[in-house]
Design a protein around this motif. Structure first.
Motif, PDB file in Angstrom:
ATOM      1  N   GLU A   1      -4.776   0.305   1.091  1.00 15.37           N
ATOM      2  CA  GLU A   1      -4.482  -0.827   1.965  1.00 15.37           C
ATOM      3  C   GLU A   1      -4.955  -2.148   1.367  1.00 15.37           C
ATOM      4  O   GLU A   1      -4.306  -3.181   1.539  1.00 15.37           O
ATOM      5  CB  GLU A   1      -5.102  -0.591   3.341  1.00 15.37           C
ATOM      6  N   ALA A   2      -6.075  -2.129   0.661  1.00 17.31           N
ATOM      7  CA  ALA A   2      -6.558  -3.357   0.011  1.00 17.31           C
ATOM      8  C   ALA A   2      -5.600  -3.793  -1.096  1.00 17.31           C
ATOM      9  O   ALA A   2      -5.297  -4.987  -1.248  1.00 17.31           O
ATOM     10  CB  ALA A   2      -7.962  -3.141  -0.556  1.00 17.31           C
ATOM     11  N   LEU A   3      -5.105  -2.837  -1.886  1.00 15.30           N
ATOM     12  CA  LEU A   3      -4.147  -3.170  -2.941  1.00 15.30           C
ATOM     13  C   LEU A   3      -2.849  -3.706  -2.358  1.00 15.30           C
ATOM     14  O   LEU A   3      -2.243  -4.645  -2.887  1.00 15.30           O
ATOM     15  CB  LEU A   3      -3.866  -1.933  -3.802  1.00 15.30           C
ATOM     16  N   LYS A   4      -2.418  -3.116  -1.237  1.00 10.57           N
ATOM     17  CA  LYS A   4      -1.189  -3.586  -0.585  1.00 10.57           C
ATOM     18  C   LYS A   4      -1.349  -5.013  -0.095  1.00 10.57           C
ATOM     19  O   LYS A   4      -0.469  -5.860  -0.276  1.00 10.57           O
ATOM     20  CB  LYS A   4      -0.827  -2.653   0.565  1.00 10.57           C
ATOM     21  N   GLU A   5      -2.490  -5.300   0.545  1.00 14.41           N
ATOM     22  CA  GLU A   5      -2.744  -6.662   1.012  1.00 14.41           C
ATOM     23  C   GLU A   5      -2.782  -7.641  -0.154  1.00 14.41           C
ATOM     24  O   GLU A   5      -2.308  -8.778  -0.052  1.00 14.41           O
ATOM     25  CB  GLU A   5      -4.077  -6.718   1.776  1.00 14.41           C
ATOM     26  N   ALA A   6      -3.348  -7.207  -1.275  1.00 14.92           N
ATOM     27  CA  ALA A   6      -3.475  -8.074  -2.443  1.00 14.92           C
ATOM     28  C   ALA A   6      -2.169  -8.207  -3.219  1.00 14.92           C
ATOM     29  O   ALA A   6      -2.071  -9.047  -4.121  1.00 14.92           O
ATOM     30  CB  ALA A   6      -4.557  -7.528  -3.370  1.00 14.92           C
ATOM     31  N   ASP A   7      -1.176  -7.365  -2.884  1.00 22.40           N
ATOM     32  CA  ASP A   7       0.089  -7.322  -3.628  1.00 22.40           C
ATOM     33  C   ASP A   7      -0.171  -7.019  -5.104  1.00 22.40           C
ATOM     34  O   ASP A   7       0.386  -7.653  -6.005  1.00 22.40           O
ATOM     35  CB  ASP A   7       0.850  -8.641  -3.479  1.00 22.40           C
ATOM     36  N   VAL A   8      -1.041  -6.029  -5.322  1.00 23.62           N
ATOM     37  CA  VAL A   8      -1.395  -5.590  -6.673  1.00 23.62           C
ATOM     38  C   VAL A   8      -1.065  -4.107  -6.787  1.00 23.62           C
ATOM     39  O   VAL A   8      -1.468  -3.301  -5.939  1.00 23.62           O
ATOM     40  CB  VAL A   8      -2.896  -5.823  -6.962  1.00 23.62           C
ATOM     41  N   ARG A   9      -0.330  -3.721  -7.811  1.00 25.64           N
ATOM     42  CA  ARG A   9      -0.010  -2.325  -8.040  1.00 25.64           C
ATOM     43  C   ARG A   9      -1.188  -1.624  -8.732  1.00 25.64           C
ATOM     44  O   ARG A   9      -1.913  -2.262  -9.505  1.00 25.64           O
ATOM     45  CB  ARG A   9       1.233  -2.197  -8.920  1.00 25.64           C
ATOM     46  N   PRO A  10      -1.382  -0.339  -8.474  1.00 22.42           N
ATOM     47  CA  PRO A  10      -2.485   0.369  -9.128  1.00 22.42           C
ATOM     48  C   PRO A  10      -2.468   0.222 -10.647  1.00 22.42           C
ATOM     49  O   PRO A  10      -3.520   0.071 -11.275  1.00 22.42           O
ATOM     50  CB  PRO A  10      -2.259   1.824  -8.702  1.00 22.42           C
TER      51      PRO A  10
END
Length: 371
Positions: free
Chosen positions: A276-285
């Motif tokens: 969820e943090a990555l989604k909010e940040a719009d950053v892919r793994p």
């Protein structure tokens, strides 16, 4: 560290524009940065008559003495945790430049995390009330050290910070929670800038409490050496940092916190918080360049590692593990992890995670520098 600010960057983006730390590597950003980059072990055996409780080694701030660092005025009754916080705030304010607090002191807030406050002060004061001729035969000057918000309040008074003043306690993720709380204060326009972070002192009293909690019934985690320290960050909008000539050292992109009741499901909580943090940040793994996990060891640490491996798969970004270098810093652990992320270099997405045996986990995504 200095970067060129992108002309089109969102001026409302919250950025870390300064930081400082007091850690087992010493006082200040330089000592910490050099120690982390060299992966130097800062956990040491007792020197002189130091009492480490049940431990043979600990990560203590070397040579730190409250009166020596801050002077004798106003420090007679100051506990170690408060001294560490006041000293670290002073170093950060000096780095930020003149006028941060003096020009508009009501515009600068303070959000400081802690475990219990000063465990030594609490236990010493309680013991005096029980062993004295009468329960009220105690030193009243020591009573303020027994309340959890002593370090935050004294830091604000010492450095004339008149904005919102908050104390956060949430186990190992406390530093991440403090950063998130500071971001909410800024987004709701309660202040213009915030000093945020966490502090933890080492004392024999804390050492014994932690040791008994870890090795007694219901074993929770390895009883490795403890540490102490404080890390503080100046969080403010990019536009304010620019106006005062401060570089954006990192942008805050996303944060999530998840609670769990069953230790067996800690990995699921970590995975959800990170996703969820990555989604909010719009950053892919696959775009993340560095992981800074809590490195708690034992079954809990294994679940955190497994959750991260499951998310990142074959990408396998490097993991910077601090606990084995500086000891278990308790409530200050995540703040020191954040500080380590700032040593990673410019323009890198970094993920910081933390998990606590009492059922809290958190994840924060930063981009170091500004693109």
């Amino acid at each position: 560290m200095s970067v060129t600010l992108a002309a089109g960057a969102d001026p409302d983006t919250l950025v870390v524009s300064g930081w400082s730390a007091a850690t087992p590597y010493g006082l200040g950003t330089r000592a910490f940065t050099e120690g982390v980059r060299a992966l130097r072990d800062a956990v040491r055996a007792a020197d002189g008559d130091a009492d480490l409780g049940p431990y043979e080694r600990a990560g203590r701030v070397p040579g730190f003495d409250v009166r020596t660092v801050l002077g004798r005025k106003g420090t007679r009754a100051m506990d170690r945790a408060t001294g560490l916080a006041v000293a670290t705030a002073g170093m950060l304010l000096e780095q930020a430049g003149p006028g941060l607090a003096q020009d508009a002191p009501e515009a600068v807030g303070m959000v400081l995390g802690t475990g219990h406050g000063s465990v030594q002060s609490i236990m010493d004061f309680t013991r005096d009330s029980l062993t004295g001729e009468k329960p009220f035969h105690v030193d009243p000057a020591l009573f303020p050290n027994t309340v959890m918000n002593r370090a935050a309040g004294q830091s604000a008074i010492w450095h004339t910070l008149r904005g919102p003043n908050t104390t956060i306690a949430g186990g190992a993720p406390t530093g991440l929670l403090a950063l998130n709380y500071a971001a909410r204060l800024l987004r709701q326009r309660h202040c213009e800038a915030v000093l945020c972070g966490a502090v933890e002192e080492f004392s024999p009293e804390r050492a014994w409490l932690e040791y008994r909690a870890r090795t007694g019934g219901g074993h929770r985690q390895p009883a490795g050496p403890l540490g102490e320290g404080c890390a503080l960050f100046l969080l403010e909008p990019l536009s304010r940092a620019r106006a005062h000539g401060r570089a954006a050292l990192a942008s805050l992109l996303g944060a999530r916190f998840i609670a769990f009741t069953d230790p067996e499901r800690a990995g699921e909580a970590v995975a959800r918080a990170v996703t969820e943090a990555l989604k909010e940040a719009d950053v892919r793994p696959e775009d993340v360049d560095l992981l800074v996990p809590s490195d708690s060891g034992g079954p809990l640490g294994a679940r955190e590692d497994a959750a991260l491996t499951g998310i990142f798969g074959e990408h396998r970004p490097p993991r910077l593990r601090l606990r084995r270098l500086v000891g278990d810093l308790g409530a200050a652990s995540a703040s020191v992890q954040l500080a380590a992320a700032l040593t990673a270099g410019a323009d890198r997405p970094v993920l910081v995670t933390s998990v606590d045996p009492d059922g809290q986990t958190g994840a924060v995504v930063l981009r170091t520098g500004d693109r």
